[in-house]
Each structure stands twice: as C-alpha cells, then as structure tokens.
Design a protein around this motif. Structure first.
Motif, mmCIF file in Angstrom:
data_model
loop_
_atom_site.group_PDB
_atom_site.id
_atom_site.type_symbol
_atom_site.label_atom_id
_atom_site.label_comp_id
_atom_site.label_asym_id
_atom_site.label_seq_id
_atom_site.Cartn_x
_atom_site.Cartn_y
_atom_site.Cartn_z
ATOM 1 N N HIS A 1 58.277 17.122 11.267
ATOM 2 C CA HIS A 1 56.827 16.836 11.480
ATOM 3 C C HIS A 1 56.755 15.795 12.593
ATOM 4 O O HIS A 1 55.678 15.958 13.597
ATOM 5 C CB HIS A 1 56.465 15.896 10.209
ATOM 6 C CG HIS A 1 54.782 15.149 10.369
ATOM 7 N ND1 HIS A 1 53.852 16.102 10.178
ATOM 8 C CD2 HIS A 1 54.760 14.040 10.742
ATOM 9 C CE1 HIS A 1 52.965 15.337 10.357
ATOM 10 N NE2 HIS A 1 53.024 14.072 10.803
ATOM 11 N N ALA A 2 57.517 14.973 12.787
ATOM 12 C CA ALA A 2 57.743 13.992 13.906
ATOM 13 C C ALA A 2 57.917 14.777 15.297
ATOM 14 O O ALA A 2 57.098 14.496 16.302
ATOM 15 C CB ALA A 2 58.701 12.916 13.892
ATOM 16 N N VAL A 3 58.658 15.734 15.213
ATOM 17 C CA VAL A 3 58.847 16.720 16.372
ATOM 18 C C VAL A 3 57.801 17.450 16.850
ATOM 19 O O VAL A 3 57.083 17.617 17.844
ATOM 20 C CB VAL A 3 60.230 17.369 16.367
ATOM 21 C CG1 VAL A 3 60.133 18.370 17.453
ATOM 22 C CG2 VAL A 3 61.192 16.328 16.541
ATOM 23 N N ALA A 4 57.108 18.223 15.776
ATOM 24 C CA ALA A 4 56.257 19.308 15.914
ATOM 25 C C ALA A 4 54.750 18.522 16.369
ATOM 26 O O ALA A 4 54.008 19.106 17.056
ATOM 27 C CB ALA A 4 56.024 19.958 14.682
ATOM 28 N N VAL A 5 54.430 17.605 15.350
ATOM 29 C CA VAL A 5 53.246 16.799 15.260
ATOM 30 C C VAL A 5 52.957 15.674 16.476
ATOM 31 O O VAL A 5 52.107 15.662 17.153
ATOM 32 C CB VAL A 5 52.658 16.572 13.919
ATOM 33 C CG1 VAL A 5 51.449 15.899 13.984
ATOM 34 C CG2 VAL A 5 52.683 17.828 13.338
ATOM 35 N N HIS A 6 54.092 14.860 16.516
ATOM 36 C CA HIS A 6 53.951 13.638 17.275
ATOM 37 C C HIS A 6 54.932 13.550 18.644
ATOM 38 O O HIS A 6 54.874 12.755 19.154
ATOM 39 C CB HIS A 6 54.431 12.592 16.300
ATOM 40 C CG HIS A 6 53.703 12.338 15.188
ATOM 41 N ND1 HIS A 6 52.100 11.978 15.098
ATOM 42 C CD2 HIS A 6 53.664 12.589 13.985
ATOM 43 C CE1 HIS A 6 51.708 11.631 13.997
ATOM 44 N NE2 HIS A 6 52.506 12.158 13.065
ATOM 45 N N GLN A 7 55.151 14.837 18.844
ATOM 46 C CA GLN A 7 56.086 15.159 20.160
ATOM 47 C C GLN A 7 57.333 14.059 20.256
ATOM 48 O O GLN A 7 57.492 13.709 21.376
ATOM 49 C CB GLN A 7 55.286 15.006 21.099
ATOM 50 C CG GLN A 7 54.157 16.127 21.210
ATOM 51 C CD GLN A 7 52.942 16.164 20.448
ATOM 52 O OE1 GLN A 7 52.616 15.207 20.418
ATOM 53 N NE2 GLN A 7 52.877 17.259 19.839
ATOM 54 N N HIS A 8 57.641 13.741 19.093
ATOM 55 C CA HIS A 8 59.002 12.702 19.068
ATOM 56 C C HIS A 8 60.497 13.674 19.508
ATOM 57 O O HIS A 8 60.207 14.853 19.321
ATOM 58 C CB HIS A 8 59.412 11.844 17.994
ATOM 59 C CG HIS A 8 58.160 10.995 17.728
ATOM 60 N ND1 HIS A 8 58.508 9.871 18.381
ATOM 61 C CD2 HIS A 8 57.345 10.720 17.112
ATOM 62 C CE1 HIS A 8 57.393 8.889 18.157
ATOM 63 N NE2 HIS A 8 56.768 9.728 17.046
ATOM 64 N N LYS A 9 61.405 13.196 20.023
ATOM 65 C CA LYS A 9 62.666 14.066 20.492
ATOM 66 C C LYS A 9 63.528 13.685 19.008
ATOM 67 O O LYS A 9 63.583 12.599 18.697
ATOM 68 C CB LYS A 9 63.305 13.427 21.573
ATOM 69 C CG LYS A 9 62.323 13.830 22.728
ATOM 70 C CD LYS A 9 63.317 14.437 23.827
ATOM 71 C CE LYS A 9 62.546 14.725 25.005
ATOM 72 N NZ LYS A 9 61.724 15.792 25.114
ATOM 73 N N ASP A 10 64.271 14.819 18.574
ATOM 74 C CA ASP A 10 64.992 14.637 17.374
ATOM 75 C C ASP A 10 66.200 13.986 17.907
ATOM 76 O O ASP A 10 67.246 14.514 18.611
ATOM 77 C CB ASP A 10 65.320 16.021 16.805
ATOM 78 C CG ASP A 10 66.075 15.704 15.653
ATOM 79 O OD1 ASP A 10 66.852 15.024 15.179
ATOM 80 O OD2 ASP A 10 66.414 16.899 14.969
ATOM 81 N N THR A 11 66.242 12.315 17.877
ATOM 82 C CA THR A 11 67.547 11.796 18.185
ATOM 83 C C THR A 11 68.145 11.323 16.800
ATOM 84 O O THR A 11 67.412 10.919 15.967
ATOM 85 C CB THR A 11 67.111 10.942 19.386
ATOM 86 O OG1 THR A 11 66.221 9.850 18.653
ATOM 87 C CG2 THR A 11 66.608 11.730 20.426
ATOM 88 N N PRO A 12 69.258 10.400 16.935
ATOM 89 C CA PRO A 12 69.854 9.686 15.965
ATOM 90 C C PRO A 12 68.812 8.479 15.542
ATOM 91 O O PRO A 12 68.757 7.933 14.399
ATOM 92 C CB PRO A 12 71.338 9.512 16.354
ATOM 93 C CG PRO A 12 71.683 10.438 17.233
ATOM 94 C CD PRO A 12 70.447 10.803 17.874
#
Length: 70
Positions: free
Chosen positions: A36-47
C-alpha cells in the motif's frame, strides 16, 4: 492470536487516504502495508520503511470512526 492493524487515517497525507489494513499476523500485515505504501503513497520499499511501518502497528482492529489527528 491478536489481530494487528495500521490505519492511514491516523497519519495525514496529501491524498487524504482512508485505508485501514488488518491481519492475523504481523508478517502478513507488513506485506500488505508495504504494498500500500509503495503503490499509493509512492514510498520506496526499504528496510527503514518496514521498520517504521511495524512501529505503527496496533493490536485489534481499526475503529469505525477516523482517529483524531493533531
């Protein structure tokens, strides 16, 4: 087993997201929250993102009414 949840309504965003996610396991919730964070809020999947999201998890299920913010 206690359900866990994370509620975007508690964290104001530019798109006024009203999504709340819950799951029976922290691992399942984390994967859904990251997606959700990546798809909707444009965050990067990071540790770091994963650590931050886990810190926002709460026990139970999201309330029907939006949490008070601010």
């Amino acid at each position: 087993m206690t359900r866990k949840y994370i509620d975007c309504r508690a964290y104001p965003s530019a798109n006024h997201c009203s999504v709340a996610l819950c799951a029976d396991s922290e691992e399942e919730l984390l994967e859904a929250a990251v997606q959700h964070a990546v798809a909707v809020h444009q965050h990067k999947d990071t540790p770091e993102l994963r650590t931050q999201l886990k810190e926002l998890f709460k026990d139970g299920t999201p309330p029907l009414e939006a949490p008070k913010v601010g």
